[in-house]
Design an enzyme around this catalytic site. Structure first.
Site, PDB file in Angstrom:
ATOM      1  N   GLY A 544       0.814  -1.208   0.000  1.00 36.63           N
ATOM      2  CA  GLY A 544       0.000   0.000   0.000  1.00 36.63           C
ATOM      3  C   GLY A 544       0.850   1.261   0.000  1.00 36.63           C
ATOM      4  N   ASP A 659       1.241  -1.842  13.909  1.00 37.65           N
ATOM      5  CA  ASP A 659       0.901  -2.557  12.676  1.00 37.65           C
ATOM      6  C   ASP A 659       1.716  -3.837  12.550  1.00 37.65           C
ATOM      7  OD1 ASP A 659      -0.430  -3.087  10.334  1.00 37.65           O
ATOM      8  OD2 ASP A 659       0.816  -1.786   9.085  1.00 37.65           O
TER       9      ASP A 659
END
Ligand SMILES: *[C@@H]1O[C@H](CO)[C@@H](O)[C@H](O)[C@H]1NC(C)=O
Ligand SMILES: *[C@@H]1O[C@H](CO)[C@@H](O)[C@H](O)[C@H]1NC(C)=O
Ligand SMILES: *[C@@H]1O[C@H](CO)[C@@H](O)[C@H](O)[C@H]1NC(C)=O
Length: 849
Positions: A544, A659
């Site tokens: 991403g 994350d």
């Protein structure tokens, strides 16, 4: 802890007591009469024959320090005369007059005698403490200076008769000396309090040992507990952190005929800071945070097993990361002196040379092997020559058969001076930013190394010649054209002089503001050539955030280059976040950031290259999963837990990754894991437990319920993600794709098997042959504890590491993790998209790679 003055709280009476009435009146009068003698009458000064009684104080000119009487909490009957840091009277008594002879009432009085002595008298006029100043007939004055030093001066000449800085208690302030006067044998040392509320001389003493190179040693009674390692010109070999605050304090060890002493001085704007030997024998550097009105601890020592003095014996080598061997090993070329004792974890017997040295009649066939990244051995019996070069040092050591090792005595510049050890070396440990130690070995012991070194060198040289022929040539040329003699110097690995890199380390209280970050900026042209103009062939992957390329830079060094896509999720803030954060971190289980580049709107990050890609490309891939047997997986689990513990506690900051997922765990050549991707990470202040965000960013499945729902994150949200990864590693199933098992997700599946006593069925079938059922049971158990719905029920990473390393530690019983299972079934029922906004919090859910 609060301190009492005449039965009242110190802070409340301080203002009143600080003003000694007669002096105040005199001051007012002298001002009114415009007399020129104002200077001689001040609140910080006690004149010849003057006195202070209990309840009165002296306050230094700028108000920083106060001298007066106090009682420790809970012991109102004991009265001490001391100097404290005015802003924090309760826990910053820097100096004490009568620590071992408290007064038992408030009738004490401090007087300056005509001879120039300070005397502390009790109610009957008997001296319980005296400064024992040499008698002088001149009149003397005592003054409390703004530095915290109480000095007694001869009034006419101004010469100092006595000063409190020469008599430290448990605290070292800026400007104080810590060391020895070799000529007189006088010593400046620190002695701990006996208990938090008892300032009496305690068990621990910190002294500067000046026999070899200066090193600071902690004694408990007659037992040597810890040594900082020798001073290397910049820091004590075992405390490289000292370099991290060199911008705030000048730290030096002065060696002169009349003194050998450690001194630190604050630079302008530095916070108030002191070194305190606490009641547990731990030396702390504390800094005062005026906004929070509290202390932050910048450094503590000793810390950890390997700081126990000489724990692994002669020629032993302590490694904090190696719990499997109980942290002790031998230096290369040595083996345990007594293998049977060693196997019983009794390592103090140390190690013995495998092959005797061959030396005598002025000839030798011995050589040296360099041991990198260590704290140097104790130098008590070593020979030091500050004027030698390293080459001379090597020659001298070889020419003297009793020399077993050498090292540069001063690492400043390219290193100088010589320290040579004879007989035994003790107290060596691995350390981030450690030094190089040259260990003498017999010729036959060195042969192996040479061979393997050759093998290591030959290959890259050929590769680098090829590289040089193409991109490398170009690189060298542009850099020459730009007049930069050593492009990409940083890529040459860790160097003893990379202390500057640590300048960026800051305490938790600091903002990541405009500190000078010592991460190398790399020119865009260099990156273009290193990646063959971002050729598809060099691409390692995409996500991403943008694309990752393999590159070849500098000394044929492979690197991974992350090129952030324009308009990707990793905007300027995340880029900066990652640069600032990860540049500060160094741990074998974290990916190292080597440099960065900003060019127009291009942003690039340069990392160490890890050939084996990420964990998910193994455990979820039917062909690759066999590569990682259970032992390898268990090692990965432990490695990730240690990396995470370092982020949470052991670095100088508390960092929440936010994350963590299996695609962010990269694998080294030997399959040891390294946590990557710090774009979402957040720093917590020292006492901060939890934070909230209304921009929840993370990956579905790995996010803890409280984070996904309310945006609340803490160290426990990382614990949750770790638990998920742990269960993925065991099962080989993705958190999100366990549906085929008939359960909403992996957690529900794992819980169900656990409940039914069939935990072993969770195991990836490809591991069946290599597994250890007890380890699997235990790991699953720990995984379930980590994914508890309630963050308070999840363990801290320190406990997780402990539970993983110590197989007999009892574990608590987990509850059923229900939250995500329920949400999943609800979502199934309503057709709701699980990645849309929850409670008005925008949730960005990232795809697993
Ligand atoms: C302390 O000073 C006061 C006057 O300031 C004096 O009256 C008193 O006797 C002194 N006490 C001692 C013990 O010297
Ligand atoms: C240094 O020498 C003294 C006296 O010979 C000895 O007791 C001590 O063990 C030696 N220290 C080391 C580290 O070898
Ligand atoms: C060898 O070193 C020892 C200890 O450093 C020293 O006492 C001795 O004099 C040296 N011998 C020679 C020949 O230099």
């Amino acid at each position: 802890m609060t301190f009492l003055v005449q039965g009242q709280e110190l802070s409340s009476v301080m203002a009143a007591a600080a003003i000694k009435l007669p002096y105040l009146l005199a001051l007012i009068f002298s001002v009114l009469l415009l007399l020129p003698s104002v200077g001689s009458i001040a609140l910080d000064t006690l004149n010849n024959g003057g006195n202070i009684t209990d309840g009165e104080t002296l306050v230094s000119a700028g108000g920083s320090f106060t001298l007066g009487f106090f009682s420790p909490t809970g012991v109102p009957t004991k009265r001490y005369l001391g100097i404290w840091f005015t802003a924090s009277p309760a826990d910053a008594v820097c100096w004490l007059a009568n620590r071992d002879t408290p007064l038992n009432n408030t009738s004490g009085v401090l007087v300056v005698t005509t001879g120039g002595s300070l005397r502390l008298l009790d109610g009957s006029g008997h001296a319980t403490w005296s400064s024992n100043t040499k008698d002088s007939s001149a009149t003397a004055v005592a003054q409390l200076l703004e530095s915290g030093n109480l000095v007694v001066r001869e009034q006419s000449s101004g010469s100092i008769l006595w000063q409190s800085f020469d008599h430290p208690s448990n605290t070292l302030l800026a400007g104080m000396r810590f060391g020895k006067k070799p000529q007189t044998g006088e010593e400046w040392s620190l002695t701990s309090w006996r208990a938090l509320n008892d300032p009496a001389t305690g068990d621990y003493r910190q002294v500067l040992d000046t026999k070899g190179l200066p090193e600071s040693v902690l004694w408990q009674g007659n037992v040597k507990k810890y040594s900082t390692g020798p001073w290397n010109g910049l820091w004590f070999s075992g405390i490289p952190e000292i370099a991290s605050y060199s911008g705030r304090f000048s730290v030096e060890v002065v060696v002169r005929p009349n003194e050998i002493a450690y001194v630190f001085n604050a630079t302008a704007g530095a916070p108030f800071s002191c070194l305190v030997l606490n009641v547990d024998g731990v030396l702390e550097r504390r800094a005062w945070d005026p906004d929070k009105r509290g202390w932050t601890v910048w450094m503590q020592s000793p810390r950890g097993f390997c700081d126990n003095y000489g724990k692994c014996g002669a020629f032993g080598l302590c490694n904090e990361d190696d719990a499997a061997t109980q942290f002790c090993g031998c230096i290369d070329g040595f083996s345990p002196a007594s293998p049977s004792q060693w196997s019983m974890r009794e390592t103090s017997g140390g190690c013995r040379r495998n092959v005797p040295l061959e030396c005598g009649n002025g000839t030798t066939t011995d050589g040296f092997r360099v041991l990198k990244g260590v704290k140097l051995p104790e130098t008590d019996n070593a020979t030091v020559d500050m004027s030698a070069t390293l080459e001379q040092c090597s020659v001298w050591c070889l020419s003297n058969c009793s020399c077993v090792a050498y090292a540069p005595a001063d690492i400043r510049g390219s290193g100088s001076g010589c320290v040579m050890w004879k007989d035994d070396i003790v107290d060596v440990r691995y350390l981030e930013d450690g030094q190089e130690l040259y260990v003498r070995l017999a010729k036959s012991e060195l042969v192996n190394e040479k061979r393997s070194d050759k093998a290591k060198i030959v290959l890259p040289v050929t590769v680098s010649l090829l590289a040089l022929a193409s991109a490398g040539m170009y690189l060298v040329w542009i850099c020459i054209l730009r007049g930069r003699a050593t492009p990409l110097k940083f890529l040459q690995g860790r160097h003893p002089n990379n202390h500057k890199k640590m300048r960026g380390f800051l305490s938790a209280s600091d903002e990541l503001g405009d500190e000078d970050l010592d991460l190398p900026f790399v020119c865009f042209g260099d990156i273009v050539s290193a990646t063959n103009n971002f050729s598809e062939d060099n691409m390692l992957g995409r996500g991403g955030f943008g694309k990752v390329y393999k590159g070849m830079m500098g000394d044929h060094k492979e690197v991974a280059i992350k090129r952030l896509g324009k308009g990707s999720r990793q905007g300027g803030e995340e880029f900066r976040n990652e640069v600032v954060l990860i540049a500060k971190l160094q741990h074998r289980n974290l990916v190292r950031l080597l440099g960065c580049c900003i060019h127009g709107d291009e942003k690039l990050l340069i990392y160490e290259f890890l050939p084996n890609k990420s964990l998910d490309s193994f455990i979820f891939d039917s062909a690759n999963k066999k590569v990682l047997d259970w032992a390898a997986r268990f090692k990965i689990i432990k490695g990730v837990s240690r990396g995470l513990l370092y982020l949470h506690q052991d670095s100088r900051l508390t960092i929440i990754h936010r994350d963590l997922k299996s695609s962010n765990i990269l694998l080294d050549t030997d399959m040891s894991p390294k946590i990557s991707d710090f774009g979402m990470a957040r720093i917590f202040g020292r006492n901060q437990q939890e934070a909230n965000t209304n921009r929840v960013v993370g990956t579905y499945g790995y996010m803890s319920p409280e984070y996904a729902m309310d945006g609340a994150f803490s160290v426990k949200s990382d614990t949750y993600s770790f638990g998920v990864i742990l269960l993925e590693i065991i099962s080989g199933l993705r958190i999100t794709s366990a549906r085929f098992t008939g359960f909403p997700n992996l957690l529900a599946y794992a819980w169900s098997l656990w409940q039914d006593g069939k935990t072993i069925d969770l195991l990836d079938s490809s591991l069946a042959e290599t597994c250890s059922p007890t380890e699997i049971l235990r790991c699953t158990h720990i995984g379930l504890l980590c994914v508890q719905d309630n963050p308070n029920s999840r363990p801290l990473m320190s406990s997780v590491v402990f539970m993983l390393e110590n197989e007999f530690t009892p574990l608590s019983v987990p509850k059923q993790p229900v939250y995500f299972s329920q949400r999943y079934s609800e979502a199934q029922g309503t057709g709701e998209n699980t990645s849309s906004s929850v409670n008005n919090i925008s949730v960005t859910v990232l795809e697993g790679r």
